[in-house]
Scaffold this active site. Sequence first.
Site, PDB file in Angstrom:
ATOM      1  N   GLY A  53       0.855  -1.189   0.000  1.00 21.55           N
ATOM      2  CA  GLY A  53       0.000   0.000   0.000  1.00 21.55           C
ATOM      3  C   GLY A  53       0.890   1.237   0.000  1.00 21.55           C
ATOM      4  N   PHE A  54       0.324   2.362   0.411  1.00 21.15           N
ATOM      5  CA  PHE A  54       1.101   3.604   0.394  1.00 21.15           C
ATOM      6  C   PHE A  54       2.346   3.492   1.270  1.00 21.15           C
ATOM      7  CE2 PHE A  54      -3.074   5.148  -0.905  1.00 21.15           C
ATOM      8  CZ  PHE A  54      -2.728   5.966  -1.960  1.00 21.15           C
TER       9      PHE A  54
ATOM     10  N   GLU B 291     -18.165  11.098  -1.000  1.00 25.61           N
ATOM     11  CA  GLU B 291     -17.726  10.952  -2.398  1.00 25.61           C
ATOM     12  C   GLU B 291     -18.577   9.914  -3.126  1.00 25.61           C
ATOM     13  OE1 GLU B 291     -13.119  12.342  -1.590  1.00 25.61           O
ATOM     14  OE2 GLU B 291     -13.500  10.236  -1.938  1.00 25.61           O
TER      15      GLU B 291
ATOM     16  N   ALA C 241      -3.745   8.508   3.529  1.00 25.22           N
ATOM     17  CA  ALA C 241      -2.583   8.205   2.698  1.00 25.22           C
ATOM     18  C   ALA C 241      -1.343   9.045   3.058  1.00 25.22           C
ATOM     19  CB  ALA C 241      -2.966   8.379   1.230  1.00 25.22           C
TER      20      ALA C 241
HETATM   21  C1  LIG Z   1     -12.562   4.051  -0.255  1.00 27.44           C
HETATM   22  C2  LIG Z   1     -11.408   4.758   0.390  1.00 27.44           C
HETATM   23  C3  LIG Z   1     -11.155   6.079   0.093  1.00 27.44           C
HETATM   24  C4  LIG Z   1     -10.081   6.735   0.683  1.00 27.44           C
HETATM   25  N1  LIG Z   1      -9.850   8.049   0.349  1.00 27.44           N
HETATM   26  C5  LIG Z   1      -8.776   8.673   0.864  1.00 27.44           C
HETATM   27  C6  LIG Z   1      -8.459  10.003   0.458  1.00 27.44           C
HETATM   28  O1  LIG Z   1      -9.166  10.604  -0.352  1.00 27.44           O
HETATM   29  N2  LIG Z   1      -7.336  10.590   0.992  1.00 27.44           N
HETATM   30  C7  LIG Z   1      -6.528   9.914   1.869  1.00 27.44           C
HETATM   31  O2  LIG Z   1      -5.523  10.463   2.302  1.00 27.44           O
HETATM   32  N3  LIG Z   1      -6.810   8.667   2.275  1.00 27.44           N
HETATM   33  C8  LIG Z   1      -7.901   8.020   1.788  1.00 27.44           C
HETATM   34  N4  LIG Z   1      -8.184   6.744   2.183  1.00 27.44           N
HETATM   35  C9  LIG Z   1      -7.332   6.101   3.196  1.00 27.44           C
HETATM   36  C10 LIG Z   1      -6.041   5.603   2.562  1.00 27.44           C
HETATM   37  O3  LIG Z   1      -6.315   4.890   1.390  1.00 27.44           O
HETATM   38  C11 LIG Z   1      -5.313   4.736   3.575  1.00 27.44           C
HETATM   39  O4  LIG Z   1      -5.015   5.539   4.698  1.00 27.44           O
HETATM   40  C12 LIG Z   1      -4.020   4.187   2.995  1.00 27.44           C
HETATM   41  O5  LIG Z   1      -4.301   3.337   1.903  1.00 27.44           O
HETATM   42  C13 LIG Z   1      -3.237   3.419   4.052  1.00 27.44           C
HETATM   43  O6  LIG Z   1      -2.083   2.916   3.471  1.00 27.44           O
HETATM   44  P1  LIG Z   1      -1.420   1.590   4.041  1.00 27.44           P
HETATM   45  O7  LIG Z   1      -0.155   1.407   3.272  1.00 27.44           O
HETATM   46  O8  LIG Z   1      -1.356   1.636   5.510  1.00 27.44           O
HETATM   47  O9  LIG Z   1      -2.448   0.432   3.707  1.00 27.44           O
HETATM   48  P2  LIG Z   1      -3.133   0.000   2.353  1.00 27.44           P
HETATM   49  O10 LIG Z   1      -3.030   1.038   1.308  1.00 27.44           O
HETATM   50  O11 LIG Z   1      -4.482  -0.486   2.741  1.00 27.44           O
HETATM   51  O12 LIG Z   1      -2.242  -1.236   1.880  1.00 27.44           O
HETATM   52  C14 LIG Z   1      -2.170  -2.426   2.610  1.00 27.44           C
HETATM   53  C15 LIG Z   1      -1.627  -3.503   1.700  1.00 27.44           C
HETATM   54  O13 LIG Z   1      -1.395  -4.660   2.489  1.00 27.44           O
HETATM   55  C16 LIG Z   1      -1.815  -5.792   1.774  1.00 27.44           C
HETATM   56  N5  LIG Z   1      -2.128  -6.836   2.763  1.00 27.44           N
HETATM   57  C17 LIG Z   1      -3.094  -6.798   3.713  1.00 27.44           C
HETATM   58  N6  LIG Z   1      -3.052  -7.903   4.443  1.00 27.44           N
HETATM   59  C18 LIG Z   1      -2.045  -8.661   3.972  1.00 27.44           C
HETATM   60  C19 LIG Z   1      -1.516  -9.926   4.322  1.00 27.44           C
HETATM   61  N7  LIG Z   1      -2.013 -10.633   5.354  1.00 27.44           N
HETATM   62  N8  LIG Z   1      -0.491 -10.422   3.595  1.00 27.44           N
HETATM   63  C20 LIG Z   1       0.023  -9.713   2.556  1.00 27.44           C
HETATM   64  N9  LIG Z   1      -0.433  -8.507   2.191  1.00 27.44           N
HETATM   65  C21 LIG Z   1      -1.453  -7.984   2.883  1.00 27.44           C
HETATM   66  C22 LIG Z   1      -3.015  -5.314   0.988  1.00 27.44           C
HETATM   67  O14 LIG Z   1      -3.244  -6.127  -0.147  1.00 27.44           O
HETATM   68  C23 LIG Z   1      -2.594  -3.897   0.602  1.00 27.44           C
HETATM   69  O15 LIG Z   1      -1.941  -3.858  -0.640  1.00 27.44           O
HETATM   70  C24 LIG Z   1      -9.249   6.059   1.601  1.00 27.44           C
HETATM   71  C25 LIG Z   1      -9.502   4.717   1.901  1.00 27.44           C
HETATM   72  C26 LIG Z   1     -10.573   4.067   1.309  1.00 27.44           C
HETATM   73  C27 LIG Z   1     -10.830   2.628   1.625  1.00 27.44           C
END
Ligand SMILES: Cc1cc2nc3c(=O)[nH]c(=O)nc-3n(C[C@H](O)[C@H](O)[C@H](O)COP(=O)(O)OP(=O)(O)OC[C@H]3O[C@@H](n4cnc5c(N)ncnc54)[C@H](O)[C@@H]3O)c2cc1C
Length: 467
Positions: A16-17, A173, A319
């Site tokens: 993810g991010f 949204e 994000a």
């Molecule tokens: C519909 C929606 C709209 C959003 N809009 C906004 C916005 O406009 N602005 C903003 O700032 N934020 C927004 N967010 C929030 C933002 O997307 C999250 O804060 C951000 O994606 C978090 O990043 P992350 O890397 O922690 O996790 P994520 O981006 O969720 O990535 C986690 C990754 O881990 C992987 N994963 C999970 N479990 C496992 C496992 N057991 N084994 C291997 N891989 C695994 C997943 O496949 C994924 O690729 C939104 C979220 C959603 C759901």
Amino acid sequence: MLYPSKRPRVVIVGAGFAGLYAAKALRRDPVEVLVIDQNNYHTFQPLIYQVATAGLEPGDVAHNVRAIFHRQKNFAFRQATVTGVDWEAKMLELAGGARERFDYLILAAGAVYNDFGIPGVKEHAFFLKSLTEAVNIRSHILRQLERASANPDLVDQGALNIVIVGGGPTGVEMAGALTELFDRVLPQDYPELDLAKAKIILIEAMAFLLPPYSEASRTYAETVLRERGVVLRLGSTLTAVHPHGVELQSGEVIPTQTLIWAAGVRGHPLVDALGLELERGHRIKVNPDLSLPGRPFAFAAGDLAGSKDASGKLHPQVAPVAIQHGKHIAKTIRRQLREEPTRAFAYFDKGSMAIIGRNAGVAELSPTLLGLRFRGLLGWLAWLFIHLIYLPGYQNRFSALFNWVYNYLTFDRHSRLITNMCPALDEVTETSHQVVPEQQVSKPPPRIAKRETEAAASSRRRASHPT
Ligand SMILES: Cc1cc2nc3c(=O)[nH]c(=O)nc-3n(C[C@H](O)[C@H](O)[C@H](O)COP(=O)(O)OP(=O)(O)OC[C@H]3O[C@@H](n4cnc5c(N)ncnc54)[C@H](O)[C@@H]3O)c2cc1C
């Protein structure tokens, strides 16, 4: 010695991010980086609601992880589902029994929606979190229209009502995009249906929308959504969900077969299997430098991490926090390798923005960026611009921009396709290499049953949603 002769192995769980930005920031460091994700692509979650409303193609908002890192020599990728950590042996446990050794570990598996224990939500709601779920929502909505076209009486029974729970940016949204779909796009496809009877209902427990925003922005969002026909139920609490309707605390029952859940998230269920100290919302407790207490070689990042600001408040699960976490952890690992003291994470909040619909958005910059606020067309353009910049890959940006311009000018939505609903890809097992079929899903092998995440369970249920 500055660096050990054998390169340490940094393993990152989640592309993810947080995971992507950590891996990128380590590109010039003397480490081997391994990213593990259950999917072979990065999902740009802020835009998946546009996939659910037929505005963008799934490929516009996802990018192959290996392609993102083509030029990074110290990078490797493995598609697998992480199920646990053997802390003694410094080994990650993967579904299927495989293990991966690490010297440094970054846990960045994100979050899942919290159903707050409300009966029926897990069984009947759609959770807008993954690409698969977004495509399932799109197919379900279009299938409801096909059903109504074959039997118009269903419209009076609420078959075209869409209930969204959660008045934060995602719910707002989604509601805005759905009104445009129902007002301007679908009437051309379904002239036989009276789509004025289809209701988009947004339920929020608080008395206002967009809780983190200023009062002016909240009022603006409320006014725009009401003007565009969204039924707002502010200060209303959902108490139960049934296959053909939702119940509010007031006793009112709203007929619907489409409930979209956008109400609050909690740390990924993987954290429950790791034996770690947790903060509120199932987020992993971290030291100020984002390492885990008592484990300086392991870190939590993004939605999963319980990092706090100076006042002790948890950082928002957005994000920019995840991106800054990823970069900060890369710096911390670099400092540890150089045997320098590590530094505390400090979040630089640039502000927030949300889109409400065509020509309507809100953007609020933080006080460090002069606290400027934009509403209406300017807010909408600022949102489009920022999301385009952060979308990974030139082709994705070009394709998203093309689709936006096309949709804007023609009021058309190219991706109005009904596809077979799928379980989430994290149910692809390493041995089967295919999505677990429905019969098998109902009786999973014991190991999968034990490790099954809530996200996977909800996606599977959505795949068998009655249509
Ligand atoms: C519909 C929606 C709209 C959003 N809009 C906004 C916005 O406009 N602005 C903003 O700032 N934020 C927004 N967010 C929030 C933002 O997307 C999250 O804060 C951000 O994606 C978090 O990043 P992350 O890397 O922690 O996790 P994520 O981006 O969720 O990535 C986690 C990754 O881990 C992987 N994963 C999970 N479990 C496992 C496992 N057991 N084994 C291997 N891989 C695994 C997943 O496949 C994924 O690729 C939104 C979220 C959603 C759901």
